[in-house]
Design a protein around this motif. Structure first.
Motif, PDB file in Angstrom:
ATOM      1  N   GLN A  31     -31.374 -21.580 -17.160  1.00 36.02           N
ATOM      2  CA  GLN A  31     -31.243 -22.912 -16.991  1.00 36.02           C
ATOM      3  C   GLN A  31     -32.625 -23.505 -16.723  1.00 36.02           C
ATOM      4  O   GLN A  31     -33.426 -23.220 -16.011  1.00 36.02           O
ATOM      5  N   SER A  32     -33.031 -24.192 -17.668  1.00 30.73           N
ATOM      6  CA  SER A  32     -34.492 -24.663 -17.977  1.00 30.73           C
ATOM      7  C   SER A  32     -34.548 -26.070 -16.741  1.00 30.73           C
ATOM      8  O   SER A  32     -33.642 -26.659 -16.577  1.00 30.73           O
ATOM      9  N   THR A  33     -35.817 -26.009 -16.128  1.00 29.80           N
ATOM     10  CA  THR A  33     -36.161 -27.183 -15.162  1.00 29.80           C
ATOM     11  C   THR A  33     -36.560 -28.148 -16.038  1.00 29.80           C
ATOM     12  O   THR A  33     -37.562 -28.224 -16.827  1.00 29.80           O
ATOM     13  N   GLU A  34     -36.074 -29.434 -16.079  1.00 33.73           N
ATOM     14  CA  GLU A  34     -36.289 -30.420 -16.995  1.00 33.73           C
ATOM     15  C   GLU A  34     -36.586 -31.611 -16.218  1.00 33.73           C
ATOM     16  O   GLU A  34     -35.672 -32.267 -15.520  1.00 33.73           O
ATOM     17  N   GLY A  82     -29.168 -41.748 -17.430  1.00 33.99           N
ATOM     18  CA  GLY A  82     -28.990 -42.060 -16.063  1.00 33.99           C
ATOM     19  C   GLY A  82     -28.836 -40.890 -15.028  1.00 33.99           C
ATOM     20  O   GLY A  82     -29.188 -41.329 -13.785  1.00 33.99           O
ATOM     21  N   PHE A  83     -29.167 -39.626 -15.646  1.00 31.86           N
ATOM     22  CA  PHE A  83     -28.983 -38.568 -14.717  1.00 31.86           C
ATOM     23  C   PHE A  83     -30.464 -37.889 -14.744  1.00 31.86           C
ATOM     24  O   PHE A  83     -30.518 -36.791 -14.382  1.00 31.86           O
ATOM     25  N   ALA A  84     -31.487 -38.441 -15.279  1.00 32.23           N
ATOM     26  CA  ALA A  84     -32.813 -37.716 -15.323  1.00 32.23           C
ATOM     27  C   ALA A  84     -33.470 -37.586 -13.906  1.00 32.23           C
ATOM     28  O   ALA A  84     -33.283 -38.414 -13.321  1.00 32.23           O
ATOM     29  N   GLU A  85     -33.957 -36.467 -13.839  1.00 32.43           N
ATOM     30  CA  GLU A  85     -34.883 -36.301 -12.772  1.00 32.43           C
ATOM     31  C   GLU A  85     -36.308 -36.843 -13.075  1.00 32.43           C
ATOM     32  O   GLU A  85     -37.158 -36.445 -13.871  1.00 32.43           O
ATOM     33  N   MET A  86     -36.712 -37.888 -12.549  1.00 30.67           N
ATOM     34  CA  MET A  86     -37.801 -38.730 -12.815  1.00 30.67           C
ATOM     35  C   MET A  86     -38.720 -38.622 -11.475  1.00 30.67           C
ATOM     36  O   MET A  86     -38.447 -38.728 -10.271  1.00 30.67           O
ATOM     37  N   TRP A  87     -39.737 -38.234 -12.024  1.00 24.68           N
ATOM     38  CA  TRP A  87     -41.137 -38.448 -11.159  1.00 24.68           C
ATOM     39  C   TRP A  87     -42.147 -39.337 -11.723  1.00 24.68           C
ATOM     40  O   TRP A  87     -42.016 -39.373 -12.779  1.00 24.68           O
ATOM     41  N   ALA A  88     -43.011 -39.556 -10.737  1.00 23.65           N
ATOM     42  CA  ALA A  88     -43.961 -40.682 -11.438  1.00 23.65           C
ATOM     43  C   ALA A  88     -45.482 -40.275 -10.658  1.00 23.65           C
ATOM     44  O   ALA A  88     -45.461 -39.676  -9.509  1.00 23.65           O
ATOM     45  N   LEU A  89     -46.437 -40.221 -11.230  1.00 23.20           N
ATOM     46  CA  LEU A  89     -47.646 -40.131 -10.748  1.00 23.20           C
ATOM     47  C   LEU A  89     -48.486 -41.676 -10.826  1.00 23.20           C
ATOM     48  O   LEU A  89     -48.814 -42.039 -11.620  1.00 23.20           O
ATOM     49  N   PRO A  90     -48.532 -42.237  -9.618  1.00 21.06           N
ATOM     50  CA  PRO A  90     -48.733 -43.640  -9.613  1.00 21.06           C
ATOM     51  C   PRO A  90     -50.349 -43.765  -9.428  1.00 21.06           C
ATOM     52  O   PRO A  90     -50.808 -43.113  -8.754  1.00 21.06           O
ATOM     53  N   LEU A  91     -50.903 -44.613 -10.192  1.00 22.04           N
ATOM     54  CA  LEU A  91     -52.373 -44.822 -10.047  1.00 22.04           C
ATOM     55  C   LEU A  91     -52.546 -46.373  -9.929  1.00 22.04           C
ATOM     56  O   LEU A  91     -52.035 -47.164 -10.073  1.00 22.04           O
ATOM     57  N   LEU A  92     -53.654 -46.662  -9.296  1.00 22.62           N
ATOM     58  CA  LEU A  92     -54.448 -47.956  -9.184  1.00 22.62           C
ATOM     59  C   LEU A  92     -55.288 -48.351 -10.109  1.00 22.62           C
ATOM     60  O   LEU A  92     -55.730 -47.402 -10.820  1.00 22.62           O
TER      61      LEU A  92
END
Length: 499
Positions: A31-34, A82-92
């Motif tokens: 099971q790949s981590t996506e 709608g089930f995506a595991e979403m992450w963000a790298l926020p920048l100013l």
């Protein structure tokens, strides 16, 4: 034959009766981590800590600001999955960066303006209108238009009226944020009421994208498979190339984190896109050319990452070509700006991806390439041409790694020819070889690789000069995509008579 060793049960135990050990090594499956990682800018009123990864669980408005670049990107990804595991790298915004501006000039000719109606502009594909009533002046139109934009909490710009003009200012500073599309009409819709005219002119040019280097370093070896990166300036692309690099980056053998990045150009003409494509050469970056779309470049990059999450993450889907896949949430260019086959063919030799638009105005992928075009000697090289190859390569490596490490987590190593009995937890190169071929058969069943017999012929598994090391060469032949059919229609006016 020696006794079988049961972990946790000592040899020679005398207390009756049965002792059950549990071994889960045969129960698991690959099971790949996506994950989708969205790189972009946040607003100062967001609660997220700039420069550090944060997971998005429907709270993007609070984390980054409702009208922020990252909130836009999260909304686009959610349209596809709608089930995506979403992450963000926020920048100013970068300290010395400049915000792009646009000047909308409103004019009203009382002699021609005989009945009330609407006037407005499109900003990033969203139409903002104001009612124009009898007796209004151009200043009223400007004030109404500014009020309509200000009333939208997700507007990509702020609006300030001054006399008969409205100054639109991008929410974020930087070159990319300055690429917001502002127009009066879209596909013939939005023509102001007779007697009212609106004209859009560029003001300040956005400049100075944020430096991603320090923020990317905070990711460590956390797995982020599909990365949406909205920036296409030379510095940002170089930073991305270093981040994914095969020798010291996420693709390095000593790290094995992998991943691919997606970006987009929305303001470059075909000739400019071809020239831009010729300056890039990175198998870990895919850039889509979509000239004339009202969508912002960060939205297109997010749509590409969402496509990868859904279609490139698992077998057998990852081996299928991307043509006809919808880029959900992305606005189509108007007909004169859409790329014909000749333009797309040119771009595909410059490492640029492109789209088509169907009769309903839906934007669909045509072909998505990596920007890799030449090898280290500068010789043309198509080994990493299509994004599918990178997806297959990641899947193959992770599948092999999972299978081998799970089956042989702690084993001793013997030369071929020595007996290996159950319970010894020992292997020989030939045992490893046999198991790898079995994994290759599974990958062939999953439509990732083909020609397993030749894989077995070319497979090399041998002991290293270090007696604790096994050297291997795994030679997968990846399944290709049917993208082109060459067909000759050899017609007859009358078939020849036959006896």
């Amino acid at each position: 034959m020696p006794d079988i060793t049961i972990p946790g049960v000592p040899q020679g135990v005398r207390v009756p009766f049965l002792y059950f050990g549990v071994d889960n090594s045969k129960a698991g499956y690959f099971q790949s981590t996506e994950r989708v990682l969205l790189i972009g800018q946040m607003l100062p009123n967001g609660s997220a800590g700039a420069g550090a990864p944060v997971q998005i669980v429907g709270n993007e408005n609070g984390l980054f600001g409702q009208s922020s670049m990252l909130a836009d990107m999260a909304r686009i990804v959610r349209k596809t999955s709608g089930f995506a595991e979403m992450w963000a790298l926020p920048l100013l915004d970068a300290a010395a960066s400049i915000k792009g501006t646009w000047i909308v000039t409103c004019a009203l000719d009382p002699a021609k303006f005989q009945s009330p109606g609407l006037a407005g502009v499109y900003v990033g594909g969203v139409q903002y209108t104001t009612a124009v009533l009898l007796g209004d002046a151009a200043t009223d139109v400007a004030n109404g238009l500014a009020a309509a934009i200000t009333a939208d909490p997700q507007a990509k710009v702020s609006a300030v009226a001054n006399g008969n003009t409205v100054t639109l200012t991008a929410n974020h500073a930087g070159e990319t944020a300055g690429h917001i599309d502002v127009r009066v009409t879209y596909n013939g819709i939005g023509v102001p009421v007779t007697g009212v005219t609106l004209a859009v002119a560029p003001g300040a040019v956005g400049a100075g994208n944020p430096d991603m280097s320090a923020a990317l370093a905070t990711l460590g070896d956390e797995p982020f498979k599909w990365v949406a990166m909205p920036y296409t300036d030379a510095t940002s692309l170089a930073t991305s190339r270093t981040f994914f690099d095969d020798m010291n980056g996420r693709w390095a053998a000593m790290r094995m984190v992998y991943g691919a990045a997606f970006s987009a150009c929305t303001t470059l003409t075909p000739a400019a896109l071809a020239a831009f494509g010729a300056t890039n050469n990175d198998q870990h970056m895919s850039i889509l050319g979509l000239y004339g779309t009202p969508s912002a470049p960060w939205e297109v990059s997010a749509a590409l990452a969402a496509y990868a999450l859904v279609y490139l993450s698992d077998a057998p889907e990852l081996s299928r070509p991307e043509q006809t896949i919808e880029l959900t949430g992305i606005y189509a260019p108007e007909i004169p700006d859409r790329f014909n086959k000749q333009v797309r063919e040119m771009l595909y030799y410059k490492g640029m991806g492109a789209t088509t638009v169907d009769q309903a105005g839906v934007v669909r992928l045509d072909r998505l390439l990596t920007t890799y075009q030449v090898n280290g000697l500068g010789v043309a090289d198509n080994s990493y041409l299509d994004i599918n190859t990178m997806a297959q390569l990641m899947y193959f490596i992770e599948y092999m790694n999972s299978g081998i490490s799970t089956t042989f987590p702690r084993v001793s190593l013997k030369d071929d020819g020595n007996p290996v009995f159950p319970g010894q937890y020992a292997v020989t190169p030939s045992v490893i070889r046999t198991y790898i071929i079995a994994l290759a058969d599974q990958l062939a069943d999953l439509n990732v690789i083909e020609n397993v017999d030749e894989f077995a012929n070319l497979l090399l598994v041998q002991r290293d000069s270090d007696p604790n090391c096994v050297d291997m060469i795994l030679p997968p032949d990846f399944v290709n995509q049917w993208r082109i059919g060459k067909i000759l229609v050899q017609f007859y006016n009358q078939y020849p008579a036959t006896n």
